[in-house]
Enzyme design. Sequence first.
Site, short mmCIF file in Angstrom:
data_model
loop_
_atom_site.label_atom_id
_atom_site.label_comp_id
_atom_site.label_asym_id
_atom_site.label_seq_id
_atom_site.Cartn_x
_atom_site.Cartn_y
_atom_site.Cartn_z
CE LYS A 197 0.28 -12.28 2.02
NZ LYS A 197 0.41 -10.98 1.31
CB SER A 247 3.25 -8.94 3.44
OG SER A 247 2.29 -9.11 2.43
CB SER A 254 2.83 -7.80 -0.37
OG SER A 254 3.05 -6.97 0.74
#
Lengths: 495, 95
Positions: free
Chosen positions: A78, A159, A183
């Site tokens: 990420k 997210s 998330s």
Amino acid sequence: MTELTNLTISEALAKLGKKEISATELTQAHITAIEKNRHLNAFITETPDIALSMAKASDERYAKGTAGALEGIPLGIKDLFCTKGTRTTAASNILNNFVPQYESTVTSKFWKDGALMLGKLNLDEFAMGSANTTSHFGNVLNPWKRNNGDTTDLVPGGSSGGSSAAVAARMVMGATGTDTGGSIRQPAAFCGISGIKPTYGRCSRWGVVAFASSLDQAGVFARNVEDCATLLQSCAGHDPMDSTSANLPVPDFKALLTGSVKGMKIGIPKEYRMDGTPEEIIKIWDQGIEWMKDAGAEIVNVSLPHTEYALPTYYIIAPAECSSNLARYDGVRYGLRVEGENLIDQYERTRAAGFGNEVKRRIMIGTYVLSAGYYDAYYVKAQKLRRLIYNDFMNAFEKVDALLTPTAPSAAFGIGENEDDPIKMYLNDVFTVPCSLAGLPGMSVPAGVDSLGLPLGLQIIGKPWDEVTVFNVSRAIERAANFTAMPATVVSKAA
Amino acid sequence: MSMDVKTVAKVASLARIRVESDELDKYSRELSGILKWIEMLDNVNTDSVEPLANVANIELKQREDVVSDGNYQQAVLKNAPESLQGYFAVPKVIE
């Protein structure tokens, strides 16, 4: 031969160990998959050269017999984790050209164990969003489509939407994520994969771009529970660089993964049966309860009376911490700078151009609730509610070993839906936020599909530091669900 | 409580974010909506509740007061939009 990109991490490690495949072959297969799936926009930065050179080093270590626990396994990271020498953007224009000069603890632990980096994955800007529609680098598409001929592009959740999309589309074998209010778990559910947010303090936050520091926690995605256990094993543990990282031994998650829930008490919180929750979500939850009974667990009804206050509590605490954390982006030391008439004007123009709408909204809400005259009414009030929510869980855990709930109140929705009102988007995290506020470990596993063929997840919440039970309950659900559905693009490629 | 355009402008200035006058209405509407929603917390009596700042329950450790790391001037300045003679450079503040 099974397509290399369909292997689980455990299968790949076995084949690598027996030298049936090489890390270079495995990596090349994933690089090809990334090229074929660029339309999903899961990556902000692809790093095939880094991946191949790390793979070469892995092959050498296999030859020498010095392979690490994740030797040769290609991962996606990420783009919120700092990676030395590789641009790290947090999906924000304000960090568009930021090249970290140091490595996050979580990623350095993976590299130490021999894993390799395929690239940096897209996300909501500064991890603020539930649909991956706030990234400066564009929306991520869910590899799944509705099966009724509707070609609407669906969100991958957020997210960590790039992470969940890349794992589901077989572009990476596993991925890192971060979870502040859901998330990791919500995108895992939307993309039909597994994801765990461990206990707050289990993984170091050093080198993770900060959003809300009392809630942010790193975790992992993979396509099954065992692989998540393997990945978490590698990246968890105490780090003196993060003062909130716990100095506790990390259990051997994989060795303790029996999948047995016999005699366990599984709590079903009645407040999670909310008005307006779609019937299909309730159905899959009831199915999960049946699976638990069949596997020998005892179902216990519990009450978490302050559940309805969790989201508004979160939307005071998280923006407050966000407004403090994001004050550092001033166009002086790193990141974007927009020239102004004077220093203040330069700050204001830089931040106006650097941040997107959702981030600005949260900074402003946070600034407001922390400002003189409102601090007690909003911020302290929210901290008090956080205590009550925490106590609800602790009371429940006196009676049960783990909690079982739906992960999200819907399946993946279309891009553009829920965008007209910020609160509609926030409601996506109604089942995941309470667990975050209490700092508890939570995992989502795919449990089935809805009438349109889209994956639905169940969430397992555990006691502080008890990821072992979370993994075992998750494994029991996984075994009962026998979730074999795949996104249509993956199926057609494998055929 | 609602957040009128005057308050939005003040908060934006506190947050050091330039907001153009034609954006004020939109922010006022959105932020007021969020504030109204979070005010449901007032329904809970919390008079005797201790605020919870951090769930980690970890005591902050003190370390030896010695230099253990550092001397990375070049690395620290690497991402600076502007640097001069080993320092970050900003527009002139004092005439």
